[in-house]
Every structure is written in C-alpha cells, then in structure tokens.
Design an enzyme around this catalytic site. Structure first.
Site, PDB file in Angstrom:
ATOM      1  CG  ASP A 201      49.913  13.977  31.160  1.00  0.00           C
ATOM      2  OD1 ASP A 201      48.834  14.478  30.888  1.00  0.00           O
ATOM      3  OD2 ASP A 201      50.567  13.096  30.823  1.00  0.00           O
ATOM      4  NE  ARG A 326      22.593  10.805  28.013  1.00  0.00           N
ATOM      5  CZ  ARG A 326      21.478  10.011  28.693  1.00  0.00           C
ATOM      6  NH1 ARG A 326      21.615   9.281  29.438  1.00  0.00           N
ATOM      7  NH2 ARG A 326      20.148  10.474  28.161  1.00  0.00           N
ATOM      8  CB  THR A 566      42.498  43.035  43.831  1.00  0.00           C
ATOM      9  OG1 THR A 566      42.526  44.143  43.187  1.00  0.00           O
ATOM     10  CG2 THR A 566      43.871  42.776  44.569  1.00  0.00           C
ATOM     11  CG  ASN A 570      46.140  47.245  43.849  1.00  0.00           C
ATOM     12  OD1 ASN A 570      45.609  46.090  44.134  1.00  0.00           O
ATOM     13  ND2 ASN A 570      45.627  48.420  44.192  1.00  0.00           N
ATOM     14  CB  ALA A 612      44.729  52.223  40.070  1.00  0.00           C
ATOM     15  CG  HIS A 698      34.392  47.969  34.290  1.00  0.00           C
ATOM     16  ND1 HIS A 698      34.227  49.060  33.775  1.00  0.00           N
ATOM     17  CD2 HIS A 698      34.394  47.937  35.675  1.00  0.00           C
ATOM     18  CE1 HIS A 698      34.474  49.915  34.770  1.00  0.00           C
ATOM     19  NE2 HIS A 698      34.452  49.360  35.752  1.00  0.00           N
ATOM     20  CD  GLN A 700      41.326  45.435  31.783  1.00  0.00           C
ATOM     21  OE1 GLN A 700      42.603  45.642  32.351  1.00  0.00           O
ATOM     22  NE2 GLN A 700      40.891  46.516  31.619  1.00  0.00           N
ATOM     23  CD  GLN A 701      36.477  45.342  37.982  1.00  0.00           C
ATOM     24  OE1 GLN A 701      35.190  45.786  37.733  1.00  0.00           O
ATOM     25  NE2 GLN A 701      37.045  46.120  38.824  1.00  0.00           N
TER      26      GLN A 701
END
Length: 834
Positions: A201, A326, A566, A570, A612, A698, A700-701
C-alpha cells in the site's frame, strides 16, 4: 504444553534431534531452568574479546514482493558481521510456538527473485494476548536472541514495539514462574527492534517507498495496459478496483501512470455531486477524441460523509449515463509475483542497513526501535513509533472527516502526485492567461523508456501554466531543419503508456555548420525555453548551445535545461535517470530466465549489459539478481582478478553449486572482452561446469515504461515548471541554464557551469558516481567468504563464520512442517508454507 527437552542452538550444531554435534550444555527444560546452570555461559565468556550477537528476522501481516530479498540481505550481512541469525517462521505465531530456525549462508540462496516470503507470514491471535507474548519472550531468550528485525506493516511493527516495552516485565514473570534464572535479566536487559515496512500500500511515514509497493503498481499497470486495448476497440469505460484500504497510493500512482480520467481515493473524497463531475469529465474526453474512459477506485474510497464508494456503484452510475461500462477487480494479483528491480534494491539496502544498525549502535540507541526506510536511493533511520503513530493517525483523521489534513500527513510526494493528476486529467485547470512564451522539448541520445510519458506531462502541465508548447522531432538535427510542431492537449493523449520516443531522437549536437539554422528556427517559433530530455549527447548539446551564447546574443534570451532520459544513468546532476528502471527490469527478467536454464545443467553464464563506459546497469543488475561477480570499467579488469574469480567458481561448483552468473558492462575492458572471459572460464572449468555467454543488447532499451519511469518523469516535469515560474518571478524573464535531476530524494537544479565541470567527456559519465560502493556490497553478500580467495569482507567477529555456515548437502537436512521440525533445506529453499 508437555515438558520436553529442547535445544538452545549456540552455533555448535544445527541438529534438533540431539545428535553428537550438539553441545549438551545447551539442553534446557522448557518449563524450568536449573538455577545452578548459567544459560548464558558461552555468551558471557566471549564478551571479553568478541561478543557473538544472535539476531532473528520475521515477516508478519500481509506478504509483499521484496520480503525475500530483505531476508537474504539481512541474514548474509549479519553473518559477515560475525553474528548468528535465525528465522522466525509464520510471523508472530512462530515466536509464540517456538518455530525459530537457524539460517546459514545457503538458507537464503536463490530467493532474491521470488515473491512472497519463504519463512511464511501470519496474523497471530495468540500474540495479541499477554500470555502469548510471554511465551514469545521465553522462546527468544531460550535461543539467546535479543535483536529482532520485523518486516511487515504498521500493525506488525506496533506488535514488535509492544513486545519490546513489555520485555522486562515479562522476563520478571518468567523468573517468578521458575522458567528462567534471575541472571537472565542481567544478560538480556533489552530487546532491540528494527522494522522494515513490507506493504504493497505504500502507507507508512518515514520512507519514500515500502517494500512491495512498486511490484504491486507494476501488476496494476500490466492489467490496465492490457485492458486499454480492448477498451479502445469497443469504446468502453472501465472501472478498475485496486487495493489500498486507508491508503490511495496504488490508485493515485496507477492513475498518473496510465492517464486515467478519474480516481477515487480515501485521502481526498470527492465533493458532493462528484458523480456528475466524473461523468462530465469522461464526456469531455470522448468529445476530444478519446475512445475509452478509465476510472480507478481504491478499495477504501469514501465520500465526504464517510460512506464507502464501491466500484459497482461507479459502474452503475456510468451505465445510467449511457456508458458501456465494465468492472475489473484486480484482487490478490497485485500482491504476488516476481519483485521488480526497485523492490529488490530497496529491500536489499534496507536489510543490510538493519544488520548494520544492530552492530553499529550503542546500547542507548538500541533501546529505541528504529524504522529502516528509504530517502531517494539511500537508506535512513527514523524513530519507529513516531512513524507508526503518524501513519495510524491518518485513519483517525479520515474517520473524523478532517480530509484537508490527511494528504498533508501522507507527505509531500503524495500531495504532489495528487495535484499532478488533477492537472493532467483535466479535472481542474488553472485557467491562467497565456504568457506568450514558447517552450520546446526535444530528445537527444539513445532512446529511453519514459520519453513519451515525459512529453505528455511536459505538454499538459505547460499548457496548464499558460505556456505555448512545442515539440521538436529528431533532436538537435531536427531543430536545425525546423522540424517543430505545436503540441496541444490531445496531441499527447495516450502517451503515458507508450514506450519509445514519438518525437524521435538521434545523437547529433549543435556545431558550427548548423548553429545559425538552429537559432533561426528558435526565432521563427518564438522559443523562450528549451528542455532537452535525453542522454549524454544531449547534455553535450546543451553545453554547446550555452557556449555559443558568447557569439550569438539571441541565445542569452533563452533558458536551456537538460533532464535525464537515458537507460545508462550516466549524466550529471542526478542520482537516477528516467529509463534506467525499465531497463533494469528488462535485464532482471532476462537474467531470471537465464538462471533457470543454468540450474538444469551446472552452467556459468557471462552476461553483457549496456552502459558503455558507465557500469551502473551492471552494478545494479548484479546487486538485485544475486550475481557472483560484476565487471565494470570504473573498477577495471585484470588478469589477477579473473584468475581469483576462476578459482572461486571452481570451488563453488566442486561443492555442488549448479549455477554461476557474471555480469559485465559492455565497455568494461578493451582487452578482456565478454568473449575472452567466456573462453577463459570455459577452458578452465570444462570438467566441472559449462559456460555460456549472452549479450542482452537492445531489449534493454525497449518495452513499456515501468511505473517508476512513468510517474517520476511526470514529477520531474512538474518541478521543471516550478523552476521556470520561480525564474520568471525573480528576473522577469527566463534565464536559467543547467540541468535538473533527482538528488537525495528531491529534485534539484544544477547550474550549467557546475554541470559541465561534473561531466567526464572522455568516459561519457559523471566524474563522481554515488553507487560505486554497492559493487563491493553486491559481491560480499553473493559469495560465501570461505569460497572466495579474494574475500576481505570479514568484520568484527568474523571467526564465527565457519564451515557450518556453508551450504550443505540435501541429504543432511530434513524438510519442515509448520511449527515442528526446526531445520530446512538451505540449498533449495522450499516454500516453508507449502
């Protein structure tokens, strides 16, 4: 209860059946102690050089995802400190019924990704009686435990404090009853209590977020995101009921994150006639082009008279108004499932902090119970009962209908999100006159989940403040080409749930060849402020624009601000960036699947993640996945490091470990690549274990933005306009230049020059990074120290960590039944409640 002989486990054996490895001095009579025998002889003797503390952890009340990571972190940190740690099974029932079991290192292996609590939880009627609490005290003293970590809600924490306050009087009663000797009171003068709030909660004062709240919000968003597609198809109105009792956080957070039309929460009941107001707002949305409507109802929602508002009532009213409505009641799906990154992170940090509290505090400090909470990304300690009483006062305020005070007591963040929702849902517009100022948003750098929710909040909050809103497509390159469009209220409809970047992004930055075209575009659209929401390239871009101010005076009349968007986290001026939470959740999802595949075949995985030159993603995914090692550029990789790590994995697999996990940042080393590490470990470990490499790439992006990325990007935009308004009020025009970000739990502005000095252009990351110490923390609590040739993480009484604490073979352990056998399989961690 019949008189039986039981064992006080003093670390010399873990067999409950009286086998020969048990110290016979630890046998006591459950109903009576021999007055001639010193129960505490071992402890008193050891105090001269190194007192061995004994601590226990219990989970109580409703379960929440994240309890297991907290148990794991606490238990292992306690062992590293040199203490003995126990688990109390089935909550306070376990204290009353002496279901207290010792833990070793392997007891908590493999639980970090599991929902619920492996030691069980229950609401105990017996513990509410004084006689039940007296039995609990006896069982704690019998096991020589005087430090207790309680993970639960306000009721569970109140119960722990009650036990603490009655401790001495209950000991006196036990002495009078002949069950304890008088000297026990001297050696156990206090019961030290630490609390961690485990509640979906998010209803406790003293912490930004409770364990389980983020996972519950994720479950709600997954359900609503799925519902929206069918709602749009049929042009339906959906009423979603979520949990929350007296706290509307789940409804509020999900309302902000999904762009709901209306929410009903107990802290702020709607005014009389709210039904028509709700219907009118839904109708405005339909007339504006929306194909569906969404109303979120907290289960504790009430009206101004204190009468409950049910989801069935809301649905019926909407149907009477002609809506095809609904109901979906989400129920206990909100409570379970794999913990999110954030719940794993905060639970791990708080578990470690609880262990440190018991060890680092003075006797006087230990007399006062503490609540371990979070402020931003760091832990804090607060007086336990002060937080509990403040939290419990909210129910009284609601009952007394003092609603104006309730939102204030909830805290600044709750109030802020409520005001944001009111503005973005078009329920209450400021109706301010147009300022005649244009504000532009653009993205720069790689794509990041959270960009679209950010643009939605930027647009709607900006319109609410009287600005003219513009969006620039394709970053600074698009700005030079004049690819700008005005953003209206409905332009960003539905963007709160969308991944990717509708405005587009690239890595171009201002330069001598395009700066004049950029300035011409800004003048043509009469732009007074630029918000760059993106990554490191974007920060380089705004720094370059700021540099061009000396040559082009027009830029001095424009505010230039950067905001963190990003996955790599970084960029300067912030502790976290929008997109990193979604990325880490994607990474953990992949790692959990990888670990499952590895278990079947004794396998070591070397996994490469993005980032990176910045190791944030690698470090955090290692901490929250239980990886044995993480390699990042900030710490470097040497051949000596790899050799020691190889020795460690060889030892672990020799001892029947079935899985190993290494996480490496993509540019951690130019020499020792992911494939090199894979090849090295494969060659040297081929007779013991298999090795695989996995580059996550990718994935991860991508994906739908997480709850935190959605609501925090919205909060960031709200503060952006507060900064603009203050700048306008102070100077009469906009002139602030720099960046904004999340620091120490708040949102702060960093001037441009300070921002530039903080940036490392060579490595494309901030010069100082707050999370670096967590790399070693992650390694310390992931690998049994006696397995690790490079381990230097022993503290204090580390000699107490021995081979007995090492994970042992399954055949040596018996499986438990409720309140009976006191040991369990520390290798496979069965669900105790099954």
């Amino acid at each position: 209860m019949t008189t039986t002989s039981k064992i006080i486990n003093d670390g010399e054996g873990e067999d409950v059946k009286g086998n020969k490895n048990i110290n016979k001095k630890s046998l006591i009579d459950e109903n009576r102690l021999d007055e001639k025998k010193d129960l505490l002889s071992d402890k008193v003797e050891s105090k001269t050089h190194c007192s061995v503390k004994r601590m226990a952890v219990l989970t109580s009340g409703g379960d929440s995802s994240g309890m297991n990571p907290a148990i794991r972190a606490f238990a292992r940190q306690v062992m590293l400190k040199g203490a003995k740690v126990f688990a109390v099974r089935e909550g306070y029932n376990g204290l009353v019924n002496d279901s207290i079991v010792p833990l070793n290192w392997g007891s908590v292996a493999g639980i970090i990704s599991r929902g619920g609590t492996i030691i069980g939880t229950a609401r105990s009627a017996e513990f509410r009686t004084r006689e039940g609490r007296k039995r609990a005290v006896f069982n704690l003293v019998k096991n020589r435990i005087d430090n207790l970590l309680v993970i639960g809600g306000d009721g569970s924490l109140t119960g722990a404090n009650l036990l603490r306050t009655e401790w001495c009087s209950l000991l006196e009663e036990l002495v009078k009853d002949g069950k304890l000797t008088l000297d026990v009171m001297e050696h156990f003068p206090i019961l030290s209590i630490a609390g961690i709030v485990g509640s979906i909660d998010n209803d406790m004062c003293g912490t930004d977020l409770t364990v389980g709240a983020d996972t519950a919000t994720k479950r709600i968003l997954e359900a609503i995101d799925s519902i929206l597609s069918t709602a749009v198809s049929h042009q339906r109105s959906f009423v979603i009921e979520v949990m929350g009792r007296n706290c509307g956080w789940l409804a509020l957070a999900s309302g902000v994150a999904t762009g709901a039309d209306y929410i009903l929460i107990p802290e702020s009941p709607p005014d009389d006639g709210w039904e028509q107001t709700m219907a009118d707002n839904l109708e405005r949305g339909r007339l504006s082009g929306r194909r569906c409507s969404l109303v979120i109802v907290s289960e504790g929602a009430i009206d101004r008279q204190g009468k409950p508002i049910t989801s069935a009532y809301v649905r019926q009213f909407l149907e009477d108004k002609g809506h095809d409505a609904r109901i979906t009641i989400l129920g206990h799906v909100q409570r379970g499932g794999t913990p999110t990154f954030l719940d794993r992170y905060i639970a791990t940090r708080m578990g470690i902090e609880a262990a440190n509290y018991f060890y680092d505090s003075t006797i006087e400090q230990l007399k006062q119970p503490v609540l371990i909470g979070m402020s931003g990304m760091d832990t804090i300690r607060s007086p336990l009962m002060e937080c509990v009483q403040k939290t419990q006062s909210i129910a009284s305020l609601i009952k007394e209908r003092r609603f104006n005070e309730v939102v204030d007591v909830r805290g600044g963040m709750f109030k802020e999100f409520y005001e944001i929702f009111i503005a973005c849902s078009n329920l209450h517009r400021r109706k301010v006159e147009s300022k005649g100022m244009g504000v532009l948003i653009l993205h720069s750098g790689g794509p990041s989940p959270g960009m679209n929710p950010c643009v939605r909040a930027f647009t709607r909050l900006g319109i609410d403040h009287g600005y003219t809103m513009y969006g620039c497509f394709n970053g600074f390159g698009g700005l030079a080409l004049g690819e700008i469009e005005q953003l209206h209220w409905m332009t960003v409809n539905g963007w709160s749930v969308m991944g990717g970047a509708e405005l587009g992004t690239n890595r171009s930055i201002p330069n001598d060849s395009n700066i004049e075209a950029i300035i011409a575009t800004l003048e043509r659209f009469k732009i007074n402020a630029i918000l760059m929401f993106g990554g490191f390239n974007g920060y380089l871009g705004i720094a370059k624009l700021y540099e061009y101010r000396e040559k082009y005076q027009q830029l001095k009349r424009i505010s230039i601000i950067g905001a963190p968007g990003t996955i790599a986290n970084n960029v300067p001026g912030t502790n976290i960036s929008i997109g990193s939470d979604t990325s880490l959740n994607n990474t953990l999802d992949a790692l959990d699947k990888i670990k499952q595949s590895a278990v079947a075949s004794r396998r070591l995985f070397v996994v490469e993640v993005m980032g990176a030159h910045c190791g944030y993603l690698a470090a955090m995914s290692s901490l929250t996945s239980g990886a044995e090692r993480s390699y990042i550029m900030e710490r470097g990789i040497t051949l000596n490091t790899l050799t020691k790590d190889l020795e460690m994995f060889v030892e672990r697999f020799k001892r029947e470990h079935r899985i190993g996990l290494i996480i490496k940042s993509e540019l951690a080393s130019n020499t020792y690549s992911t494939h090199f590490i894979y090849s090295l470990f494969k060659e040297e470990g081929k007779h013991l274990f298999d090795v695989r490499e996995s580059i996550l790439g990718h994935l991860q992006q991508g994906g739908t933005p997480s709850a935190i990325d959605r609501i925090f990007s919205t909060r960031l935009m709200n503060h952006y306009y507060q900064f603009l308004e203050n700048d306008l009020k102070e100077h009469g025009h906009l002139q602030m230049n720099g960046c904004i970000g999340f620091i120490d739990g708040g949102i702060h502005y960093t001037p441009m020059q300070e921002m530039i000095e903080e940036m490392s252009d060579k490595f494309r990351r901030p010069r100082s990074q707050w999370w670096m110490d967590l790399v070693e923390t992650s390694q310390n609590i992931s690998v049994f120290p006696l397995d690790d040739p490079s381990s230097t993480n022993f503290e204090g009484c580390n000699s107490n960590l021995s081979e007995q604490d090492r994970p042992i073979k399954k055949s040596d352990i018996s499986s438990p039944t409720s309140y009976s056998q006191k040991t369990f399989d520390p290798n496979v961690n069965p669900q105790f409640t099954l």
